[in-house]
Design a protein around this motif. Structure first.
Motif, PDB file in Angstrom:
ATOM      1  N   ALA A  76      -3.053   7.443 -12.870  1.00 49.33           N
ATOM      2  CA  ALA A  76      -3.626   7.408 -11.568  1.00 49.33           C
ATOM      3  C   ALA A  76      -4.814   6.447 -11.301  1.00 49.33           C
ATOM      4  CB  ALA A  76      -4.075   8.985 -11.469  1.00 49.33           C
ATOM      5  N   PRO A  77      -5.735   6.419 -12.536  1.00 49.24           N
ATOM      6  CA  PRO A  77      -6.822   5.560 -12.352  1.00 49.24           C
ATOM      7  C   PRO A  77      -6.452   4.114 -12.055  1.00 49.24           C
ATOM      8  CG  PRO A  77      -7.531   7.014 -14.144  1.00 49.24           C
ATOM      9  CD  PRO A  77      -6.069   6.965 -13.624  1.00 49.24           C
ATOM     10  N   LEU A  78      -5.446   3.766 -12.506  1.00 47.38           N
ATOM     11  CA  LEU A  78      -4.746   2.320 -12.558  1.00 47.38           C
ATOM     12  C   LEU A  78      -4.394   2.100 -11.097  1.00 47.38           C
ATOM     13  CD1 LEU A  78      -3.124   1.937 -15.987  1.00 47.38           C
ATOM     14  CD2 LEU A  78      -5.270   0.905 -15.195  1.00 47.38           C
ATOM     15  N   ILE A  79      -3.313   2.997 -10.784  1.00 44.80           N
ATOM     16  CA  ILE A  79      -2.895   3.063  -9.385  1.00 44.80           C
ATOM     17  C   ILE A  79      -3.992   3.093  -8.453  1.00 44.80           C
ATOM     18  CG2 ILE A  79      -1.072   4.100  -7.765  1.00 44.80           C
ATOM     19  CD1 ILE A  79       0.390   4.986 -10.254  1.00 44.80           C
ATOM     20  N   LYS A  80      -4.756   3.829  -8.349  1.00 44.20           N
ATOM     21  CA  LYS A  80      -5.948   3.907  -7.285  1.00 44.20           C
ATOM     22  C   LYS A  80      -6.785   2.686  -7.351  1.00 44.20           C
ATOM     23  CE  LYS A  80      -7.108   8.768  -8.053  1.00 44.20           C
ATOM     24  NZ  LYS A  80      -8.091   9.913  -8.522  1.00 44.20           N
ATOM     25  N   GLN A  81      -6.991   1.895  -8.517  1.00 43.02           N
ATOM     26  CA  GLN A  81      -7.463   0.863  -8.263  1.00 43.02           C
ATOM     27  C   GLN A  81      -6.615  -0.179  -7.620  1.00 43.02           C
ATOM     28  OE1 GLN A  81      -8.574  -0.652 -12.416  1.00 43.02           O
ATOM     29  NE2 GLN A  81      -9.918  -2.597 -11.443  1.00 43.02           N
ATOM     30  N   GLU A  82      -5.296  -0.245  -8.030  1.00 42.93           N
ATOM     31  CA  GLU A  82      -4.383  -1.155  -7.222  1.00 42.93           C
ATOM     32  C   GLU A  82      -4.465  -1.034  -5.606  1.00 42.93           C
ATOM     33  OE1 GLU A  82       0.119  -2.241  -6.768  1.00 42.93           O
ATOM     34  OE2 GLU A  82      -0.125  -0.700  -8.367  1.00 42.93           O
ATOM     35  N   VAL A 106       0.775  -1.482   0.155  1.00 39.22           N
ATOM     36  CA  VAL A 106      -0.180   0.103   0.108  1.00 39.22           C
ATOM     37  C   VAL A 106       0.858   1.244   0.049  1.00 39.22           C
ATOM     38  CG1 VAL A 106      -1.846   1.324   1.111  1.00 39.22           C
ATOM     39  CG2 VAL A 106      -2.007  -1.300   0.902  1.00 39.22           C
ATOM     40  N   LEU A 107       2.010   1.239   0.758  1.00 37.00           N
ATOM     41  CA  LEU A 107       2.871   2.230   0.878  1.00 37.00           C
ATOM     42  C   LEU A 107       3.535   2.576  -0.633  1.00 37.00           C
ATOM     43  CD1 LEU A 107       4.430   4.385   2.519  1.00 37.00           C
ATOM     44  CD2 LEU A 107       5.992   2.726   2.969  1.00 37.00           C
ATOM     45  N   ASP A 108       3.809   1.683  -1.124  1.00 35.29           N
ATOM     46  CA  ASP A 108       4.464   1.483  -2.596  1.00 35.29           C
ATOM     47  C   ASP A 108       3.539   2.208  -3.561  1.00 35.29           C
ATOM     48  OD1 ASP A 108       6.519   0.995  -4.493  1.00 35.29           O
ATOM     49  OD2 ASP A 108       5.069  -0.379  -5.329  1.00 35.29           O
ATOM     50  N   THR A 109       2.462   1.850  -3.436  1.00 35.64           N
ATOM     51  CA  THR A 109       1.333   2.417  -4.415  1.00 35.64           C
ATOM     52  C   THR A 109       0.955   3.602  -4.279  1.00 35.64           C
ATOM     53  OG1 THR A 109       0.240   0.120  -4.223  1.00 35.64           O
ATOM     54  CG2 THR A 109      -1.072   1.834  -5.070  1.00 35.64           C
ATOM     55  N   LEU A 110       0.954   4.137  -2.970  1.00 35.31           N
ATOM     56  CA  LEU A 110       0.844   5.584  -2.593  1.00 35.31           C
ATOM     57  C   LEU A 110       1.814   6.423  -3.112  1.00 35.31           C
ATOM     58  CD1 LEU A 110      -0.923   7.918  -1.109  1.00 35.31           C
ATOM     59  CD2 LEU A 110       0.446   7.146   1.062  1.00 35.31           C
ATOM     60  N   VAL A 111       3.144   6.031  -2.660  1.00 36.10           N
ATOM     61  CA  VAL A 111       4.286   6.596  -3.161  1.00 36.10           C
ATOM     62  C   VAL A 111       4.105   6.942  -4.768  1.00 36.10           C
ATOM     63  CG1 VAL A 111       6.925   6.577  -3.424  1.00 36.10           C
ATOM     64  CG2 VAL A 111       5.560   6.128  -1.284  1.00 36.10           C
ATOM     65  N   ARG A 112       3.858   5.833  -5.472  1.00 36.51           N
ATOM     66  CA  ARG A 112       3.817   6.228  -6.827  1.00 36.51           C
ATOM     67  C   ARG A 112       2.740   6.904  -7.213  1.00 36.51           C
ATOM     68  NH1 ARG A 112       2.162   1.318  -9.219  1.00 36.51           N
ATOM     69  NH2 ARG A 112       1.960   0.183  -7.330  1.00 36.51           N
ATOM     70  N   LEU A 113       1.488   7.177  -6.619  1.00 34.66           N
ATOM     71  CA  LEU A 113       0.559   8.050  -6.937  1.00 34.66           C
ATOM     72  C   LEU A 113       1.261   9.206  -6.826  1.00 34.66           C
ATOM     73  CD1 LEU A 113      -2.300   8.049  -7.680  1.00 34.66           C
ATOM     74  CD2 LEU A 113      -3.084   7.893  -5.850  1.00 34.66           C
ATOM     75  N   ARG A 155       4.179  10.366  -6.898  1.00 32.61           N
ATOM     76  CA  ARG A 155       5.029  10.736  -7.632  1.00 32.61           C
ATOM     77  C   ARG A 155       4.622  11.177  -9.032  1.00 32.61           C
ATOM     78  NH1 ARG A 155       9.547   6.148  -6.108  1.00 32.61           N
ATOM     79  NH2 ARG A 155      10.293   7.289  -4.290  1.00 32.61           N
ATOM     80  N   LEU A 156       3.333  10.680  -9.393  1.00 27.94           N
ATOM     81  CA  LEU A 156       2.807  11.177 -10.476  1.00 27.94           C
ATOM     82  C   LEU A 156       2.621  12.523 -10.688  1.00 27.94           C
ATOM     83  CD1 LEU A 156       0.181   8.488 -11.473  1.00 27.94           C
ATOM     84  CD2 LEU A 156       2.232   8.886 -12.792  1.00 27.94           C
ATOM     85  N   VAL A 157       2.483  13.453  -9.813  1.00 26.45           N
ATOM     86  CA  VAL A 157       2.127  14.828  -9.620  1.00 26.45           C
ATOM     87  C   VAL A 157       3.315  15.553 -10.399  1.00 26.45           C
ATOM     88  CG1 VAL A 157       2.259  16.921  -8.127  1.00 26.45           C
ATOM     89  CG2 VAL A 157       1.053  14.795  -7.344  1.00 26.45           C
ATOM     90  N   LYS A 158       4.653  14.869 -10.534  1.00 22.73           N
ATOM     91  CA  LYS A 158       5.773  15.418 -11.175  1.00 22.73           C
ATOM     92  C   LYS A 158       5.660  15.105 -12.584  1.00 22.73           C
ATOM     93  CE  LYS A 158       8.867  15.139  -7.318  1.00 22.73           C
ATOM     94  NZ  LYS A 158      10.022  14.522  -6.584  1.00 22.73           N
TER      95      LYS A 158
END
Length: 79
Positions: free
Chosen positions: A33-39, A12-19, A21-24
């Motif tokens: 973002a939708p795929l990562i949110k689903q994960e 969950v932490l890894d998924t949150l960090v990847r989400l 990082r997408l801000v950049k």
């Protein structure tokens, strides 16, 4: 009202960090973002609080009924 706290799962932490990082990378944000949110949802539903979360979103559950009521109120607020 009950409350429980668990250590944050590495997945969950890894998924949150990847989400975050997408801000950049705004050009990739709408695509990934939708795929990562689903994960993240899948990981949360299969984690330590998964059973409780599944119960809250189950059709007909009190939580689901409250969500429907709030949605209806938002749509009909001006009436």
């Amino acid at each position: 009202l009950a409350m429980s706290v668990l250590t944050l799962d590495e997945g969950v932490l890894d998924t949150l960090v990847r989400l975050l990082r997408l801000v950049k990378e705004p050009q990739l944000l709408p695509l990934l973002a939708p795929l990562i949110k689903q994960e993240m949802i899948v990981r949360l539903l299969h984690g330590g609080h998964g059973q409780t979360l599944r119960h809250l979103i189950h059709a007909g559950s009190p939580g689901q009924q409250i969500a429907k009521l709030i949605s209806w109120l938002k749509q009909h607020y001006t009436e």
